[in-house]
Design a protein around this motif. Structure first.
Motif, PDB file in Angstrom:
ATOM      1  N   ARG A 133       0.825  -1.204   0.000  1.00  0.00           N
ATOM      2  CA  ARG A 133       0.000   0.000   0.000  1.00  0.00           C
ATOM      3  C   ARG A 133       0.864   1.261   0.000  1.00  0.00           C
ATOM      4  O   ARG A 133       0.583   2.225  -0.720  1.00  0.00           O
ATOM      5  CB  ARG A 133      -0.925   0.005   1.218  1.00  0.00           C
ATOM      6  CG  ARG A 133      -2.021  -1.051   1.185  1.00  0.00           C
ATOM      7  CD  ARG A 133      -3.013  -0.821   2.301  1.00  0.00           C
ATOM      8  NE  ARG A 133      -3.968  -1.912   2.389  1.00  0.00           N
ATOM      9  CZ  ARG A 133      -3.906  -2.908   3.261  1.00  0.00           C
ATOM     10  NH1 ARG A 133      -2.913  -2.934   4.154  1.00  0.00           N
ATOM     11  NH2 ARG A 133      -4.803  -3.870   3.281  1.00  0.00           N
ATOM     12  N   VAL A 134       1.907   1.269   0.821  1.00  0.00           N
ATOM     13  CA  VAL A 134       2.778   2.436   0.895  1.00  0.00           C
ATOM     14  C   VAL A 134       3.505   2.646  -0.431  1.00  0.00           C
ATOM     15  O   VAL A 134       3.646   3.784  -0.905  1.00  0.00           O
ATOM     16  CB  VAL A 134       3.790   2.283   2.052  1.00  0.00           C
ATOM     17  CG1 VAL A 134       4.786   3.433   2.051  1.00  0.00           C
ATOM     18  CG2 VAL A 134       3.064   2.231   3.389  1.00  0.00           C
ATOM     19  N   MET A 135       3.959   1.569  -1.048  1.00  0.00           N
ATOM     20  CA  MET A 135       4.625   1.674  -2.350  1.00  0.00           C
ATOM     21  C   MET A 135       3.687   2.270  -3.396  1.00  0.00           C
ATOM     22  O   MET A 135       4.095   3.100  -4.223  1.00  0.00           O
ATOM     23  CB  MET A 135       5.114   0.290  -2.785  1.00  0.00           C
ATOM     24  CG  MET A 135       6.228  -0.256  -1.904  1.00  0.00           C
ATOM     25  SD  MET A 135       6.584  -2.002  -2.213  1.00  0.00           S
ATOM     26  CE  MET A 135       7.365  -1.908  -3.828  1.00  0.00           C
ATOM     27  N   THR A 136       2.426   1.864  -3.334  1.00  0.00           N
ATOM     28  CA  THR A 136       1.430   2.415  -4.263  1.00  0.00           C
ATOM     29  C   THR A 136       1.218   3.904  -4.020  1.00  0.00           C
ATOM     30  O   THR A 136       1.099   4.697  -4.964  1.00  0.00           O
ATOM     31  CB  THR A 136       0.097   1.664  -4.105  1.00  0.00           C
ATOM     32  OG1 THR A 136       0.316   0.268  -4.353  1.00  0.00           O
ATOM     33  CG2 THR A 136      -0.949   2.178  -5.081  1.00  0.00           C
ATOM     34  N   ARG A 137       1.194   4.319  -2.765  1.00  0.00           N
ATOM     35  CA  ARG A 137       1.008   5.733  -2.440  1.00  0.00           C
ATOM     36  C   ARG A 137       2.186   6.579  -2.922  1.00  0.00           C
ATOM     37  O   ARG A 137       2.002   7.710  -3.380  1.00  0.00           O
ATOM     38  CB  ARG A 137       0.831   5.893  -0.924  1.00  0.00           C
ATOM     39  CG  ARG A 137      -0.492   5.359  -0.408  1.00  0.00           C
ATOM     40  CD  ARG A 137      -0.520   5.367   1.095  1.00  0.00           C
ATOM     41  NE  ARG A 137      -1.732   4.729   1.597  1.00  0.00           N
ATOM     42  CZ  ARG A 137      -1.791   4.043   2.732  1.00  0.00           C
ATOM     43  NH1 ARG A 137      -0.702   3.919   3.480  1.00  0.00           N
ATOM     44  NH2 ARG A 137      -2.915   3.490   3.127  1.00  0.00           N
ATOM     45  N   ILE A 138       3.389   6.036  -2.791  1.00  0.00           N
ATOM     46  CA  ILE A 138       4.571   6.784  -3.226  1.00  0.00           C
ATOM     47  C   ILE A 138       4.504   7.039  -4.732  1.00  0.00           C
ATOM     48  O   ILE A 138       4.706   8.164  -5.208  1.00  0.00           O
ATOM     49  CB  ILE A 138       5.859   6.016  -2.857  1.00  0.00           C
ATOM     50  CG1 ILE A 138       6.061   6.036  -1.332  1.00  0.00           C
ATOM     51  CG2 ILE A 138       7.071   6.617  -3.560  1.00  0.00           C
ATOM     52  CD1 ILE A 138       7.208   5.166  -0.849  1.00  0.00           C
ATOM     53  N   LYS A 139       4.199   5.982  -5.497  1.00  0.00           N
ATOM     54  CA  LYS A 139       4.118   6.163  -6.943  1.00  0.00           C
ATOM     55  C   LYS A 139       2.950   7.068  -7.332  1.00  0.00           C
ATOM     56  O   LYS A 139       3.034   7.819  -8.313  1.00  0.00           O
ATOM     57  CB  LYS A 139       3.983   4.801  -7.630  1.00  0.00           C
ATOM     58  CG  LYS A 139       5.290   4.038  -7.731  1.00  0.00           C
ATOM     59  CD  LYS A 139       5.204   2.906  -8.721  1.00  0.00           C
ATOM     60  CE  LYS A 139       6.578   2.286  -8.952  1.00  0.00           C
ATOM     61  NZ  LYS A 139       6.528   1.210  -9.973  1.00  0.00           N
ATOM     62  N   ALA A 140       1.867   7.014  -6.547  1.00  0.00           N
ATOM     63  CA  ALA A 140       0.708   7.849  -6.849  1.00  0.00           C
ATOM     64  C   ALA A 140       1.059   9.331  -6.750  1.00  0.00           C
ATOM     65  O   ALA A 140       0.524  10.161  -7.508  1.00  0.00           O
ATOM     66  CB  ALA A 140      -0.440   7.516  -5.907  1.00  0.00           C
ATOM     67  N   ILE A 141       1.961   9.693  -5.838  1.00  0.00           N
ATOM     68  CA  ILE A 141       2.365  11.098  -5.711  1.00  0.00           C
ATOM     69  C   ILE A 141       3.035  11.572  -6.992  1.00  0.00           C
ATOM     70  O   ILE A 141       2.701  12.633  -7.549  1.00  0.00           O
ATOM     71  CB  ILE A 141       3.319  11.277  -4.508  1.00  0.00           C
ATOM     72  CG1 ILE A 141       2.561  11.064  -3.196  1.00  0.00           C
ATOM     73  CG2 ILE A 141       3.949  12.666  -4.536  1.00  0.00           C
ATOM     74  CD1 ILE A 141       3.443  11.170  -1.968  1.00  0.00           C
ATOM     75  N   TYR A 142       3.975  10.776  -7.472  1.00  0.00           N
ATOM     76  CA  TYR A 142       4.704  11.184  -8.675  1.00  0.00           C
ATOM     77  C   TYR A 142       3.786  11.209  -9.905  1.00  0.00           C
ATOM     78  O   TYR A 142       3.856  12.127 -10.731  1.00  0.00           O
ATOM     79  CB  TYR A 142       5.891  10.250  -8.908  1.00  0.00           C
ATOM     80  CG  TYR A 142       6.969  10.400  -7.861  1.00  0.00           C
ATOM     81  CD1 TYR A 142       7.834  11.485  -7.886  1.00  0.00           C
ATOM     82  CD2 TYR A 142       7.107   9.465  -6.844  1.00  0.00           C
ATOM     83  CE1 TYR A 142       8.821  11.639  -6.911  1.00  0.00           C
ATOM     84  CE2 TYR A 142       8.093   9.600  -5.879  1.00  0.00           C
ATOM     85  CZ  TYR A 142       8.948  10.694  -5.913  1.00  0.00           C
ATOM     86  OH  TYR A 142       9.922  10.856  -4.946  1.00  0.00           O
ATOM     87  N   ARG A 143       2.925  10.214 -10.009  1.00  0.00           N
ATOM     88  CA  ARG A 143       2.028  10.175 -11.159  1.00  0.00           C
ATOM     89  C   ARG A 143       1.053  11.347 -11.151  1.00  0.00           C
ATOM     90  O   ARG A 143       0.681  11.869 -12.211  1.00  0.00           O
ATOM     91  CB  ARG A 143       1.271   8.846 -11.162  1.00  0.00           C
ATOM     92  CG  ARG A 143       2.143   7.659 -11.558  1.00  0.00           C
ATOM     93  CD  ARG A 143       1.439   6.353 -11.326  1.00  0.00           C
ATOM     94  NE  ARG A 143       2.278   5.216 -11.722  1.00  0.00           N
ATOM     95  CZ  ARG A 143       2.117   3.976 -11.281  1.00  0.00           C
ATOM     96  NH1 ARG A 143       1.130   3.713 -10.426  1.00  0.00           N
ATOM     97  NH2 ARG A 143       2.918   3.014 -11.688  1.00  0.00           N
ATOM     98  N   SER A 144       0.613  11.754  -9.963  1.00  0.00           N
ATOM     99  CA  SER A 144      -0.336  12.867  -9.878  1.00  0.00           C
ATOM    100  C   SER A 144       0.292  14.190 -10.317  1.00  0.00           C
ATOM    101  O   SER A 144      -0.423  15.141 -10.637  1.00  0.00           O
ATOM    102  CB  SER A 144      -0.865  12.997  -8.446  1.00  0.00           C
ATOM    103  OG  SER A 144       0.177  13.375  -7.554  1.00  0.00           O
ATOM    104  N   TRP A 145       1.628  14.254 -10.357  1.00  0.00           N
ATOM    105  CA  TRP A 145       2.333  15.447 -10.817  1.00  0.00           C
ATOM    106  C   TRP A 145       2.982  15.225 -12.185  1.00  0.00           C
ATOM    107  O   TRP A 145       3.883  15.966 -12.587  1.00  0.00           O
ATOM    108  CB  TRP A 145       3.393  15.870  -9.795  1.00  0.00           C
ATOM    109  CG  TRP A 145       2.755  16.491  -8.585  1.00  0.00           C
ATOM    110  CD1 TRP A 145       2.237  15.840  -7.510  1.00  0.00           C
ATOM    111  CD2 TRP A 145       2.526  17.883  -8.363  1.00  0.00           C
ATOM    112  NE1 TRP A 145       1.702  16.725  -6.612  1.00  0.00           N
ATOM    113  CE2 TRP A 145       1.872  18.001  -7.100  1.00  0.00           C
ATOM    114  CE3 TRP A 145       2.812  19.037  -9.070  1.00  0.00           C
ATOM    115  CZ2 TRP A 145       1.487  19.227  -6.574  1.00  0.00           C
ATOM    116  CZ3 TRP A 145       2.437  20.268  -8.533  1.00  0.00           C
ATOM    117  CH2 TRP A 145       1.774  20.358  -7.306  1.00  0.00           C
ATOM    118  N   GLY A 146       2.497  14.196 -12.882  1.00  0.00           N
ATOM    119  CA  GLY A 146       2.957  13.951 -14.246  1.00  0.00           C
ATOM    120  C   GLY A 146       4.393  13.487 -14.350  1.00  0.00           C
ATOM    121  O   GLY A 146       5.047  13.701 -15.375  1.00  0.00           O
ATOM    122  N   ILE A 147       4.914  12.817 -13.295  1.00  0.00           N
ATOM    123  CA  ILE A 147       6.299  12.336 -13.289  1.00  0.00           C
ATOM    124  C   ILE A 147       6.298  10.825 -13.496  1.00  0.00           C
ATOM    125  O   ILE A 147       5.793  10.091 -12.630  1.00  0.00           O
ATOM    126  CB  ILE A 147       6.991  12.687 -11.954  1.00  0.00           C
ATOM    127  CG1 ILE A 147       6.933  14.194 -11.711  1.00  0.00           C
ATOM    128  CG2 ILE A 147       8.429  12.191 -11.952  1.00  0.00           C
ATOM    129  CD1 ILE A 147       7.416  14.606 -10.328  1.00  0.00           C
TER     130      ILE A 147
END
Length: 355
Positions: A138-152
């Motif tokens: 779950r934490v790994m998913t949240r980390i990637k979600a941050i970057y994806r939400s900023w187009g990274i």
């Protein structure tokens, strides 16, 4: 037996609602008990006779099963999804206890396996490992979600690596988002350390059980999967056939048919309609399904006897995801065969255990 009593228990954190039927199925007693060892045993000892007890699978099931087993004739932990309680009426604790007692008396309950006390430590360590792994995911998913939400773009595993962390955090220009990512990384580091410790203790405990060594002979079953299989399944003799195991792990086919018979010339004949497939069964153990699907995914991409089966399925025109399901069924069937008979893995088993 004339002195037999059938007891239904509706268990909750603070209280237990109990209903008692006699040998004729007549309700003879109801009580509200405190969920404490002394109170429960005092109640049972006061009944006398041959006691048959049932309650639903849940948080307290393992503790209550072990507590009651030495003091009663039979303990049956039932599947909450198959009791049928409250479908056509309002539910309350008293009615649930009565319903359980009636179904126990009529032998209408599906039991949930509770046994193999020698595996308690392995089972608890397996639960710990699985729980921490889920939290880490779950934490790994949240980390990637941050970057994806900023187009990274952040594919792969590099985003989690400690040596690349400053580089990745530098891509987050907004202060609040940057700080949020730092918190998630701290949580990731803590859980990664706990997962490694839980893995180490699980493997150490699994070496005490001969079944783990037996299962590791299969190319698709590594040390962690073998330990988890023994901890969750406990014994292969719960399953008479491979099809029962497939149903338990969610790899059994759901079929549907209608209008099976018809009259031809005044005679009743069975229709030749083919069964319609409705996917895989939905009532299953999720952890076991993940284990065998993971084993199939690994086996499909690594050279060995299982990869040959996977490639043969693809050659017949089967879609990749269905080929992996077929492979998972074969791995499960061979695992059951090895464990039940205590034999060594042989590639010939792939022919005998057709999925």
């Amino acid at each position: 037996m004339n002195d037999a009593k059938y007891i239904g228990l509706d268990v909750h954190q603070a209280t237990i609602s109990a209903a008692v039927l006699d040998s004729t199925g007549t309700l003879v007693m109801e009580a509200i008990l405190e969920t404490k060892t002394e109170t429960i045993l005092q109640f049972l000892h006061g009944l006398g006779g041959s006691l048959h007890v049932t309650f639903e699978e849940g948080t307290w099931a393992a503790w209550l099963h072990d507590l009651l087993k030495p003091h009663v004739t039979r303990v049956l932990v039932c599947d909450t999804r198959k009791t049928g309680l409250g479908k056509n009426q309002n539910r309350n604790d008293r009615e649930d206890a009565r319903g359980l007692a009636r179904r126990l008396y009529r032998n209408e309950l599906e039991p949930v396996y509770h046994g193999e006390h020698g595996l308690r430590t392995l089972r608890e360590l397996a639960r710990t490992h699985l729980a921490i792994t889920r939290d880490l995911t779950r934490v790994m998913t949240r980390i990637k979600a941050i970057y994806r939400s900023w187009g990274i773009p952040c594919t792969g595993q590099q985003v989690y690596a400690l040596r690349h962390r400053a580089e990745w955090l530098g891509k987050l220009a907004e202060e609040g988002v940057h700080r949020r990512a730092e918190f998630y990384y701290q949580q990731f580091d803590a859980l990664a350390g706990l997962r490694q410790q839980a893995r180490h203790e699980l493997l150490a405990e699994s070496r005490k059980h001969s079944a783990v060594k037996l299962l590791r002979q299969s190319p698709a079953i590594g040390p962690i999967r073998a330990a988890l299989l023994v901890a969750i399944l406990q014994t292969p003799h719960r399953f008479r056939t491979k099809r029962q195991l497939w149903a338990y792990i969610g790899l059994a086919l759901r079929t549907y048919t209608s209008g099976e018979y018809r009259f031809v010339g005044g005679q009743l004949k069975r229709s030749k309609k083919t069964l319609a497939i409705r996917g895989l069964n939905r009532n299953y153990n999720h952890d076991l399904k993940n284990i065998f699907k993971g084993a199939a995914t690994w086996a499909a991409s690594n050279r060995g006897p299982f990869q040959s089966v996977y490639e043969a399925c693809l050659a017949r025109g089967m879609k990749p995801h269905l080929a992996r399901v077929t492979l998972a069924r074969k791995i499960a069937a061979i695992t059951l065969l090895i464990w039940k008979k205590g034999v060594c893995f042989d590639a010939e088993h792939l022919k005998a255990q057709a999925a």
